[in-house]
Design a protein around this motif. Structure first.
Motif, short mmCIF file in Angstrom:
data_model
loop_
_atom_site.label_atom_id
_atom_site.label_comp_id
_atom_site.label_asym_id
_atom_site.label_seq_id
_atom_site.Cartn_x
_atom_site.Cartn_y
_atom_site.Cartn_z
N LYS A 53 0.99 -1.53 -0.14
CA LYS A 53 -0.03 0.11 0.10
C LYS A 53 0.71 1.22 -0.02
O LYS A 53 0.64 2.44 -0.51
CB LYS A 53 -0.72 -0.18 1.19
CG LYS A 53 -1.91 1.15 1.34
CD LYS A 53 -3.41 1.07 1.88
CE LYS A 53 -3.58 2.01 2.05
NZ LYS A 53 -4.92 1.98 3.48
N THR A 54 1.72 1.40 0.55
CA THR A 54 2.78 2.64 0.64
C THR A 54 4.14 2.43 -0.82
O THR A 54 3.61 3.98 -0.80
CB THR A 54 4.03 2.83 1.63
OG1 THR A 54 4.85 0.93 1.48
CG2 THR A 54 2.96 1.87 3.64
N THR A 83 1.61 4.16 -3.26
CA THR A 83 0.73 5.36 -2.79
C THR A 83 1.79 6.71 -2.53
O THR A 83 1.03 7.64 -2.77
CB THR A 83 0.53 5.15 -1.18
OG1 THR A 83 -0.56 4.57 -0.64
CG2 THR A 83 0.12 7.00 -0.39
N ASN A 102 1.43 9.86 -5.07
CA ASN A 102 1.99 11.12 -4.36
C ASN A 102 2.57 11.91 -5.63
O ASN A 102 2.88 13.47 -5.47
CB ASN A 102 2.55 11.49 -3.28
CG ASN A 102 1.50 10.86 -2.18
OD1 ASN A 102 -0.05 11.10 -2.05
ND2 ASN A 102 1.31 10.05 -0.73
N ASP A 113 1.02 13.40 1.68
CA ASP A 113 0.48 12.22 1.03
C ASP A 113 -0.56 13.47 0.97
O ASP A 113 -1.73 13.14 1.87
CB ASP A 113 0.33 11.98 2.94
CG ASP A 113 -0.39 11.08 3.08
OD1 ASP A 113 -0.72 10.58 1.78
OD2 ASP A 113 -0.51 10.22 3.80
N ASN A 167 -4.16 11.77 0.27
CA ASN A 167 -5.19 10.11 0.09
C ASN A 167 -4.83 10.60 1.61
O ASN A 167 -5.92 9.36 1.97
CB ASN A 167 -4.63 9.07 -0.34
CG ASN A 167 -5.20 7.92 0.06
OD1 ASN A 167 -6.49 8.22 -0.65
ND2 ASN A 167 -5.21 6.93 -0.07
N ARG A 215 -9.06 11.45 -2.84
CA ARG A 215 -8.09 11.47 -2.90
C ARG A 215 -7.16 12.54 -3.05
O ARG A 215 -6.32 12.93 -3.31
CB ARG A 215 -7.79 9.94 -3.05
CG ARG A 215 -7.82 10.11 -4.12
CD ARG A 215 -6.37 9.00 -4.89
NE ARG A 215 -6.60 7.33 -4.18
CZ ARG A 215 -7.79 7.04 -4.28
NH1 ARG A 215 -8.56 6.71 -5.59
NH2 ARG A 215 -8.07 5.93 -3.08
N PHE A 257 -6.01 1.44 -7.14
CA PHE A 257 -4.56 2.27 -7.40
C PHE A 257 -5.18 3.04 -8.89
O PHE A 257 -4.79 4.31 -9.75
CB PHE A 257 -3.76 1.50 -7.65
CG PHE A 257 -3.51 1.77 -5.79
CD1 PHE A 257 -2.86 2.50 -4.77
CD2 PHE A 257 -3.45 0.36 -5.63
CE1 PHE A 257 -2.40 3.05 -3.74
CE2 PHE A 257 -2.81 0.23 -4.14
CZ PHE A 257 -2.69 1.91 -3.23
#
Length: 317
Positions: A130-131, A134, A138, A151, A153, A175, A211
């Motif tokens: 997930k990170t 993300t 970003n 960040d 989201n 987001r 995503f």
């Protein structure tokens, strides 16, 4: 009313009593007038029953229940319409966002005159699957929007009331609310490092499809925000460019053929025997289609009821 705390949720029955109690404690300590607005996004567990029970214990609790699951963006959009506070705080229902952050978010909106304060979960407790995506999103959003947030989201955000009353959130665009707000003219956007807590109950409700959907929504925001009222500038420019390139290639091939004929130089290949001719033909056709698409889009835009609706901040008449 000082604060509206907006909490979209889906199957979070275990965390709701603890979260509500925590919020009430923070609000009482700082003497805020507030409401907690839960939006049940079609939960299949007992979340709504718990919200009804919480309403009996806390007069500040309000709730909206969807008949089915529409998504977080839909929940936020409905909650924004119903919120009555001067400052709107959004947070997740899974206890990963800390209500202790609310006073500082409120202070920065009121005293530092920010339109939006976006939380930054600098230290995260999410899995690497997930990170990493993300971080990529970003970075792409910063590049395309020009908004320097780490960040986008993060569910913990604070808004001035007129921000959420102006924008519309749909699809997976929750987001990208800072981007939507910027296109609407709210440019005073700040960031605050916030605590990210490990999930205490249940599991995450978001899959990998978010995503893909998020990337497509980012492209939609960029296009609509930049060319929504002038689509001919986008399609027409691409169409003219493609048409000119195709025409140049075709004329160049014809010119080469005529040159050899005029100079009596043997040249056995016909124009239509060369691959470049077909590339030129495709470019000409594509350019014409893009130009016509822009023309039709321009006609649609000019006949749209909101074509001359513009956001006015102040007036002196």
């Amino acid at each position: 009313m000082d604060i509206s705390v907006v909490i979209p949720l889906y199957n979070e029955e275990e965390s709701l009593p603890e979260l509500t109690s925590w919020i009430a404690k923070v609000m009482q300590e700082h003497n805020f007038s507030y409401e907690v607005l839960f939006v049940d996004d079609g939960s299949t567990d007992s979340s709504w029953s718990i919200i009804e029970d919480l309403k009996q214990q806390y007069s500040s609790v309000k709730g909206i229940k969807f008949r089915r699951n529409y998504g977080k963006s839909a929940a936020l959009n409905v909650a924004f319409e119903a919120a009555q506070g001067d400052v709107i705080i959004t947070m997740d229902a899974d206890l990963q966002d800390s209500p202790d952050e609310i006073p500082e978010l409120f202070r920065r909106i009121k005293e530092e005159k920010f339109d939006i304060i976006s939380g930054w979960k600098k230290k995260r407790y999410d899995p690497i699957t997930k990170t990493i995506p993300t971080k990529l999103f970003n970075a792409a959003t910063r590049k395309m929007s020009g908004i320097q947030l780490n960040d986008f989201n993060c569910g913990l955000k604070a808004y001035r009331s007129d921000v959420v009353k102006t924008i519309e959130v749909y699809g997976e665009m929750h987001r990208y609310i800072p981007v939507i707000a910027k296109w609407a003219g709210f440019k005073n956007i700040g960031e605050q490092v916030v605590e990210h807590r490990a999930r205490k109950y249940g599991v995450t409700k978001f899959g990998m499809s978010r995503f893909v959907n998020g990337f497509l929504d980012l492209l939609s925001i960029f296009f609509v925000g930049k060319f929504g009222k002038r689509p001919m500038h986008f399609f027409g420019s691409l169409g003219v460019l493609s048409f000119v390139i195709g025409t140049f290639m075709a004329l160049w091939l014809i010119g080469v053929k005529l040159y050899h004929i005029s100079m009596a130089i043997p040249y056995k290949r016909d124009v239509t025997d060369q691959p470049l001719f077909y590339i030129a033909l495709v470019a000409i056709i594509l350019g014409s289609q893009l130009f016509l698409t822009g023309f039709v889009a321009e006609l649609v835009t000019r006949n749209a009821p909101e074509r001359n609706q513009y956001l006015i901040e102040k007036e002196i008449l």
